[in-house]
Design an enzyme around this catalytic site. Structure first.
Site, PDB file in Angstrom:
ATOM      1  N   LYS A   1       0.855  -1.193   0.000  1.00  0.00           N
ATOM      2  CA  LYS A   1       0.000   0.000   0.000  1.00  0.00           C
ATOM      3  C   LYS A   1       0.887   1.238   0.000  1.00  0.00           C
ATOM      4  CE  LYS A   1      -4.217   0.498   2.647  1.00  0.00           C
ATOM      5  NZ  LYS A   1      -4.739   0.206   3.988  1.00  0.00           N
TER       6      LYS A   1
HETATM    7  C1  E4P Z   1      -8.155   1.227   4.091  1.00  0.00           C
HETATM    8  O1  E4P Z   1      -7.355   0.510   3.569  1.00  0.00           O
HETATM    9  C2  E4P Z   1      -7.983   1.868   5.406  1.00  0.00           C
HETATM   10  O2  E4P Z   1      -7.217   1.018   6.221  1.00  0.00           O
HETATM   11  C3  E4P Z   1      -9.275   2.078   6.130  1.00  0.00           C
HETATM   12  O3  E4P Z   1     -10.383   1.727   5.346  1.00  0.00           O
HETATM   13  C4  E4P Z   1      -9.388   3.381   6.815  1.00  0.00           C
HETATM   14  O4  E4P Z   1     -10.614   3.435   7.483  1.00  0.00           O
HETATM   15  P1  E4P Z   1     -10.961   4.525   8.588  1.00  0.00           P
HETATM   16  O5  E4P Z   1     -11.264   5.806   7.890  1.00  0.00           O
HETATM   17  O6  E4P Z   1     -12.182   3.962   9.277  1.00  0.00           O
HETATM   18  O7  E4P Z   1      -9.771   4.611   9.481  1.00  0.00           O
END
Ligand code: E4P
Length: 223
Positions: free
Chosen positions: A83
């Site tokens: 990522k």
């Molecule tokens: C995606 O890959 C992120 O880890 C995640 O969806 C972030 O979510 P949040 O906004 O609830 O922290």
């Protein structure tokens, strides 16, 4: 639509995997920090439980650093997806990792231009953050819809991974918008099972089955 669970909790991933509906996992530095364990050990355990793509996020801001981390993460398990953030450095890192056949998920995406950059650079996944946009008075699902439409228009192969989903209605709307994947907290995945009529119907069916069983046993009982 594929379902990913957005967590680094082994218990949650094991449970979701046991349901047979888990297609992948997304982690981020916040999830990993919450577990308080060695990063490599944790990710390898997750990758062994879930054979689908497991996103592992880089923890530095410069391209060289991200490339180094991404190359290391990719050695941890064959199902690791790296990522990277949608920054110029992140996209440079993506290009270098992609040249080494390492798949990338472009994260922290809040606009269509950012999603177009991710697709043009050859991301395997793009992660628009629905909940965080909603928190800021914007329409997160509209962004997912726009990305899907634009990608279809140009035949981009990048998969749209609706992220930062906060409740089952987000999952429903992401599906209707055409997202390929929904990544959600474990609690939301659990909530997808729920419907009051299922609970009421099941209670009645089980009670009827028990009543029949009791009646048959009474009939069979010797006098
Ligand atoms: C995606 O890959 C992120 O880890 C995640 O969806 C972030 O979510 P949040 O906004 O609830 O922290």
């Amino acid at each position: 639509m594929e379902f990913f669970v957005d967590t680094a909790s082994i218990t949650e991933i094991r449970t979701a995997q046991s349901w047979g509906i888990l297609d992948g996992v997304t982690t981020n530095p916040t999830h990993v920090a919450r577990e308080g364990r060695d990063h490599k050990e944790l990710i390898q355990e997750i990758c062994a439980i879930c054979p689908g793509p497991v996103s592992v996020e880089t923890t530095v801001a410069d391209a060289e650093g991200m490339i180094g981390e991404g190359e290391t993460f990719a050695t941890w398990a064959p199902n690791v997806v790296v990522k990277v953030p949608v920054t110029p450095e992140g996209i440079r890192a993506l290009r270098a990792l992609r040249a080494k056949d390492i798949r990338c998920n472009v994260t922290l995406v809040f606009s269509l231009p950012q999603a177009l950059i991710a697709a043009k650079a050859g991301a395997a996944y793009v992660s628009p953050f629905v909940g965080r946009l909603d928190d800021n008075g914007a329409d997160g699902i509209q962004l997912v819809r726009d990305i899907c439409a634009a990608y279809r228009h140009y035949g981009f192969e990048t998969r749209v991974l609706a992220a930062s989903l906060r409740h089952p209605v987000h999952v429903v709307h992401a599906a209707l918008a055409g997202a390929h994947v929904a990544t959600m907290p474990f609690k939301v995945m659990e909530q997808l099972f729920n419907h009051p009529l299922t609970a009421i119907g099941l209670e009645k069916f089980l009670a009827d089955a028990r009543a029949l069983q009791a009646a048959l046993e009474t009939r069979r009982a010797p006098v």
